[in-house]
Design an enzyme around this catalytic site. Sequence first.
Site, short mmCIF file in Angstrom:
data_model
loop_
_atom_site.label_atom_id
_atom_site.label_comp_id
_atom_site.label_asym_id
_atom_site.label_seq_id
_atom_site.Cartn_x
_atom_site.Cartn_y
_atom_site.Cartn_z
N HIS A 78 39.26 39.20 2.70
CA HIS A 78 39.62 37.95 3.39
C HIS A 78 41.05 38.05 3.92
CE1 HIS A 78 36.52 35.21 1.16
NE2 HIS A 78 35.96 36.21 1.81
N TYR A 207 40.82 25.43 -0.39
CA TYR A 207 41.49 24.67 -1.45
C TYR A 207 41.72 23.26 -0.92
CZ TYR A 207 42.67 29.15 -3.73
OH TYR A 207 42.62 30.38 -4.35
N PRO A 299 44.12 28.60 -13.20
CA PRO A 299 43.33 29.46 -12.30
C PRO A 299 43.67 29.31 -10.82
CG PRO A 299 42.01 27.65 -13.14
CD PRO A 299 43.30 27.59 -13.87
N LYS A 303 45.45 34.40 -10.39
CA LYS A 303 46.40 35.47 -10.68
C LYS A 303 46.13 36.19 -12.01
CE LYS A 303 48.92 35.17 -7.06
NZ LYS A 303 48.43 36.13 -6.08
N TYR A 391 50.34 34.58 -2.46
CA TYR A 391 48.89 34.52 -2.66
C TYR A 391 48.27 35.92 -2.64
CZ TYR A 391 44.13 32.75 -2.38
OH TYR A 391 42.81 32.48 -2.65
C1 PHB Z 1 37.00 32.16 -8.15
O1 PHB Z 1 36.34 32.64 -7.23
O2 PHB Z 1 36.52 32.06 -9.29
C2 PHB Z 1 38.37 31.67 -7.86
C3 PHB Z 1 38.91 31.90 -6.63
C4 PHB Z 1 40.19 31.44 -6.34
C5 PHB Z 1 40.90 30.76 -7.30
C6 PHB Z 1 40.37 30.55 -8.56
C7 PHB Z 1 39.09 31.00 -8.84
O3 PHB Z 1 42.14 30.31 -6.97
#
Ligand code: PHB
Length: 398
Positions: A78, A207, A299, A303, A391
Amino acid sequence: MAPAGNRRVQVAIIGAGPAGMFLAHLLHEARVDCVVLELRSREHVVSRVRAGVLERTTVDLMKRLGLSERVTREGLVHGGTTLAVNNDPFHVDFDELAVGAAITVYGQSEVMKDLNRAADERGIEVIYEAADVQPQGLDSDTPWVTWKSPSGLHRVDCDFVVGCDGFHGVSRGCIPREVLKIFERTYPFGWLGLLADVPPCNHELVYANHERGFALASMRSPTRSRYYLQCSLQDRVEDWSDDRFWEEFALRIGDCFAQRITRGPSFEKSIAPLRSFVCAPMCWGRLFLAGDAAHIVPPTGAKGLNLAAADVIVLADALRRFYAGGSRSGIDGYSDRALARVWKAERFSWWLTNLTHRFPHMDGFDRQMQIAELEYLRSSPAARSAFAENYVGLPLEI
Ligand code: PHB
Ligand code: APR
């Protein structure tokens, strides 16, 4: 000298999660012999559902260790992500930071399968279902570890013990309380995660900051979605039928993505609390800590696995140098070097959590601060570049 009859390795690793298994492969590469002692079964370790975003450093590590065949083929690369506030999404293009900057979406279970399969091929020894693992003699030059199995009590002597046994493991507690500093923040909400075999509602992650709470659209493959909702810590999974989840998710993720949600039955649903945690130092005597044993991030930003991988890259290099020429500088500097990077990832995960979640006691001012910061990201290439830099993952040298 090891007492006659005792088994001996150079490094005993406690825990066969990502930190322990990446370390075992790195030590194998450096011709340092080790054994991994794991409390649970192999199936249990592989099937735990965790995050699925790999930084460049982690993918590069898999390449270096000859573990990248599947991630190269199946991992989803991505080049950006979407942030949304007030039902109005905007895109962060990682190219604004550096051409080709990217993350790879590949589930932690898949990483574990790759690590375990190659461990079998390479003869890396992992002892599963090792009960009551006890590191001992850590303040001497000749530590040892004991554990129990159905056949009795076992012992391995070693030069170093590495605690890769996660947040609830036994290793961190071996560091005397007067030595260990704990830094911690808990958050007044959890994440409810759902896995379903339906195509994701967007080709990249979304997000969303919504009045009703945070939502995240992620994925495991083009046909498997991983979605999250901020929820109350009092909630139980049974409170969330699939229908309730889909309704709430569609509301929070915003109109643009809601139209593209494919609903379907979930095959995994769980609630996890959020925590920021760091212990310092990450070593004591002949014990080193790596991964979740030493630090936890919420989460948001995914990271955790990447930090574990970065720790063991630094530690394996230090151990390699120790065994190659007897230099202690790497192992003596491990904690400071690892923590310097850990704190930066802690900051980013804490910041992104604060920016995107609804806190119980937020007032109008707090909400306007979130909106202003997200609007700043929307309008400023400099702000987006700083977001992207963190990120996609800070360089290992930082
Ligand atoms: C996930 O795909 O489980 C996931 C992706 C991004 C995040 C947290 C979890 O920031
Ligand atoms: N003895 C032996 N093994 C133990 C013990 C013990 N007393 N306690 C825990 N373990 C094992 C756990 O069963 C687990 O398999 O240690 C392992 C720790 O693995 P993780 O919790 O995955 O931690 P880590 O390897 O540091 O990975 C960090 O991956 O799992 C995610 O959320 C985690 O994203 C984070 C990252």
